[in-house]
Write an enzyme that holds these catalytic residues in place. Sequence first.
Site, PDB file in Angstrom:
ATOM      1  CG  ASN A 128     -41.318   3.347  10.862  1.00  0.00           C
ATOM      2  OD1 ASN A 128     -41.995   3.888  10.006  1.00  0.00           O
ATOM      3  ND2 ASN A 128     -40.013   3.203  10.751  1.00  0.00           N
TER       4      ASN A 128
ATOM      5  NE  ARG B 289     -39.884   6.668  10.441  1.00  0.00           N
ATOM      6  CZ  ARG B 289     -38.876   6.520  11.305  1.00  0.00           C
ATOM      7  NH1 ARG B 289     -39.010   6.866  12.556  1.00  0.00           N
ATOM      8  NH2 ARG B 289     -37.727   6.026  10.909  1.00  0.00           N
TER       9      ARG B 289
END
Length: 94
Positions: free
Chosen positions: A41, A23
């Site tokens: 997520n 990320r």
Amino acid sequence: MTESEQARLTAWVHGHVQGVGFRWWTRSRALELGLVGSATNLPGRRVEVVAEGPRDSCERFLEVLRSGDTPGQVDHVAELWSTPKGGLTTFVER
């Protein structure tokens, strides 16, 4: 389609992409391309990536997600193109 046409890309990245800096890496690539959005997520070893900005920048971003140069291991990237919703000011990790 013009270069400056705005687009919204939603990509679901499948594979070993959690707990490997994916990320953070995704946020860095998006900001380099001048995109706003988020990387979140999800259950099942997936990350949802939402990006808004110029269509050509979103297309380059998708290529980067599929490049094999990401942290972890990307097995598959599913994509959905739509009209930008707006209201986003930066790119965030969730």
